[in-house]
Design a protein around this motif. Structure first.
Motif, PDB file in Angstrom:
ATOM      1  N   UNK A  29       0.852  -1.201   0.000  1.00  0.00           N
ATOM      2  CA  UNK A  29       0.000   0.000   0.000  1.00  0.00           C
ATOM      3  C   UNK A  29       0.882   1.244   0.000  1.00  0.00           C
ATOM      4  N   UNK A  30       0.604   2.171  -0.859  1.00  0.00           N
ATOM      5  CA  UNK A  30       1.558   3.261  -1.055  1.00  0.00           C
ATOM      6  C   UNK A  30       1.078   4.622  -0.564  1.00  0.00           C
ATOM      7  N   UNK A  31      -0.001   4.667   0.183  1.00  0.00           N
ATOM      8  CA  UNK A  31      -0.491   5.965   0.652  1.00  0.00           C
ATOM      9  C   UNK A  31       0.538   6.641   1.570  1.00  0.00           C
ATOM     10  N   UNK A  32       1.011   5.899   2.573  1.00  0.00           N
ATOM     11  CA  UNK A  32       2.002   6.473   3.493  1.00  0.00           C
ATOM     12  C   UNK A  32       3.357   6.641   2.815  1.00  0.00           C
ATOM     13  N   UNK A  33       3.673   5.753   1.867  1.00  0.00           N
ATOM     14  CA  UNK A  33       4.929   5.870   1.118  1.00  0.00           C
ATOM     15  C   UNK A  33       4.955   7.191   0.347  1.00  0.00           C
ATOM     16  N   UNK A  34       3.890   7.461  -0.377  1.00  0.00           N
ATOM     17  CA  UNK A  34       3.831   8.696  -1.163  1.00  0.00           C
ATOM     18  C   UNK A  34       3.796   9.928  -0.264  1.00  0.00           C
ATOM     19  N   UNK A  74      10.361   5.009  -6.626  1.00  0.00           N
ATOM     20  CA  UNK A  74       9.511   4.415  -5.590  1.00  0.00           C
ATOM     21  C   UNK A  74       8.105   5.031  -5.646  1.00  0.00           C
ATOM     22  N   UNK A  75       8.041   6.341  -5.811  1.00  0.00           N
ATOM     23  CA  UNK A  75       6.768   7.058  -5.874  1.00  0.00           C
ATOM     24  C   UNK A  75       5.966   6.642  -7.103  1.00  0.00           C
ATOM     25  N   UNK A  76       6.657   6.316  -8.202  1.00  0.00           N
ATOM     26  CA  UNK A  76       5.999   6.061  -9.488  1.00  0.00           C
ATOM     27  C   UNK A  76       5.651   4.598  -9.718  1.00  0.00           C
ATOM     28  N   UNK A  77       5.955   3.715  -8.773  1.00  0.00           N
ATOM     29  CA  UNK A  77       5.633   2.295  -8.942  1.00  0.00           C
ATOM     30  C   UNK A  77       4.124   2.105  -9.088  1.00  0.00           C
ATOM     31  N   UNK A 132      10.076  -0.114   1.505  1.00  0.00           N
ATOM     32  CA  UNK A 132       9.610  -0.625   2.804  1.00  0.00           C
ATOM     33  C   UNK A 132       9.820   0.416   3.895  1.00  0.00           C
ATOM     34  N   UNK A 133      10.974   1.060   3.881  1.00  0.00           N
ATOM     35  CA  UNK A 133      11.281   2.037   4.922  1.00  0.00           C
ATOM     36  C   UNK A 133      10.418   3.286   4.800  1.00  0.00           C
ATOM     37  N   UNK A 134      10.090   3.668   3.561  1.00  0.00           N
ATOM     38  CA  UNK A 134       9.249   4.846   3.365  1.00  0.00           C
ATOM     39  C   UNK A 134       7.815   4.622   3.854  1.00  0.00           C
ATOM     40  N   UNK A 135       7.481   3.400   4.159  1.00  0.00           N
ATOM     41  CA  UNK A 135       6.182   3.140   4.780  1.00  0.00           C
ATOM     42  C   UNK A 135       6.063   3.852   6.125  1.00  0.00           C
TER      43      UNK A 135
END
Length: 419
Positions: A29-34, A74-77, A132-135
């Motif tokens: 899930x990429x909400x927190x990553x972004x 990472x943002x564009x995955x 993973x860390x950007x989560x």
């Protein structure tokens, strides 16, 4: 035949793990990553493309250009197509603006319409790990975590090595890291993987030195650095572990021919692991994406090895010029003086191997001339291998204790009388 089967199984397992890790990371899930990357983009843009770390000198230049590129990827995955996304590794870009990666990252997180650009010839293992860390953290926190982790790895190696090799060699190993400004790599997403693999591989060699069978380890190290590193300083993961292994060889049972053959074997296995892992990515990406990634990789490889507007020796000298020869000379002189005061003389056996390993970075610069010439401000750190080998040579491989004839006769007479 048995060894070929073993190495083939290990390689296939590694490739399967690399592929699975990339796909799983892309599914997160990429909400927190972004959100964390969006919070980080203004920070890295404010720092600029190539800020200095700790010291305001050219040798301490970091690489926010590639750190921003990694965050852009990472943002564009695309979570909806994780397999293709993991193979393609897309980032948002604009023709004529590729030099401004921090600016492009900022524009990407701000929702501007940019063109997709693919980077399929690398595995990008570090991007999947940092995803993973950007989560749970932003860029500033992540750099602090990388610094803590790398410091722990450095301390673990130093303590393990000190127990096996003593104070002089441990100081030599530490000096090699410092004199090549290795501490700069502790703060960079781009530089960290090669440093971490070097430290972990060297620690394993120290802790398991008595096993004396590290062929598989060097094969795995070569594969791992291909997976995680973007061609920064991969040779560190070969040269430093080799130098550490050689420095632990005991002088009284040192077999030059045997150790030359083992050095060649370890080097070839590292190279095979490195090359096969690249080929595996090109093959998988070609099959999955329906594009000829081999052709792209071939063209770029030729470009990185060419030397048209400069000579290959220019690439070597440009990297060599980044060394602080004054500081290195002072440290080397201290080791030389220390050994002379202890009445030590030349031991050519280890000296030959330390010299061969220490010259490896210059062979790398000569072969990959274009890459080494253009990126001299970070490829110069490969010479940490050279510095470590020089100091090991001075404190261990170059000198053995000298015994005067009179002392030898007295010792023999005493032993005869005692018996």
């Amino acid at each position: 035949m048995k060894n070929i089967t073993k190495y083939s199984k290990v390689f296939l397992l590694l490739v399967a793990l690399y592929f699975a890790f990339g796909v799983v990371s892309s599914c997160l899930p990429d909400r927190s990553i972004k959100r964390h990357i969006a919070e980080s983009a203004p920070v890295i843009a404010a720092e600029g493309l190539y800020p200095k770390a700790i010291l305001s000198v050219e040798q301490c230049q970091t690489d926010n250009f590639t750190d921003a590129l990694i965050m852009n990827q990472i943002y564009s995955i695309d979570r909806q197509h994780p397999v293709k996304s993991a193979m393609r590794m897309t980032r948002m870009s604009e023709k004529g603006r590729d030099w401004d990666q921090t600016g492009l990252l900022l524009r990407t997180v701000n929702g501007e319409t940019l063109k997709e650009q693919h980077y399929a010839r690398y595995w990008h293992g570090s991007s999947f790990l940092y995803r993973l860390l950007f989560l749970v953290m932003d860029y500033t926190t992540m750099r602090f975590i990388l610094f803590i982790v790398s410091s722990i790895l450095i301390l673990a190696l130093a303590l393990s090595y000190y127990r096996q090799a003593g104070r002089a060699k441990t100081l030599a190993l530490s000096a090699g890291f410092l004199l090549a400004y290795g501490f700069v790599t502790q703060f960079s997403l781009q530089f960290f993987p090669a440093l971490a693999i070097t430290l972990i591989g060297s620690t394993i060699i120290v802790r398991r030195y008595e096993s004396d069978n590290f062929g598989l380890l060097f094969f795995i190290i070569g594969s791992l650095v291909c997976y995680f590193d973007l061609l920064t300083t991969p040779l560190l993961t070969l040269g430093i572990p080799l130098a550490v292994w050689l420095s632990l060889n005991k002088e009284n049972c040192f077999d030059l021919k045997h150790n030359i053959l083992r050095t060649i074997r370890f080097t070839l296995l590292w190279g095979v692991g490195f090359a096969l892992t690249f080929f595996a990515k090109w093959g998988l990406a070609t099959l999955i994406l329906g594009q000829n990634i081999f052709a792209d990789a071939y063209e770029v490889s030729l470009y990185r090895m060419e030397a048209e507007e400069f000579t290959r020796w220019d690439a070597v000298t440009k990297n060599f010029g980044m060394l602080n020869l004054g500081f290195i000379g002072i440290v080397a002189a201290v080791y030389l003086l220390f050994n002379l005061m202890k009445h030590k003389i030349l031991d050519y056996k280890k000296a030959i191997l330390f010299l061969l390993i220490g010259l490896a970075p210059y062979a790398w610069y000569f072969i990959l001339a274009n890459h080494s010439y253009q990126h001299w401000w970070f490829t110069y750190r490969l010479q940490a291998v050279t510095i470590v080998c020089l100091l090991f040579l001075l404190c261990d491989g170059f000198f053995v204790k000298w015994k005067s004839p009179s002392r030898t006769v007295m010792a023999t007479t005493h032993a005869t009388q005692t018996s």
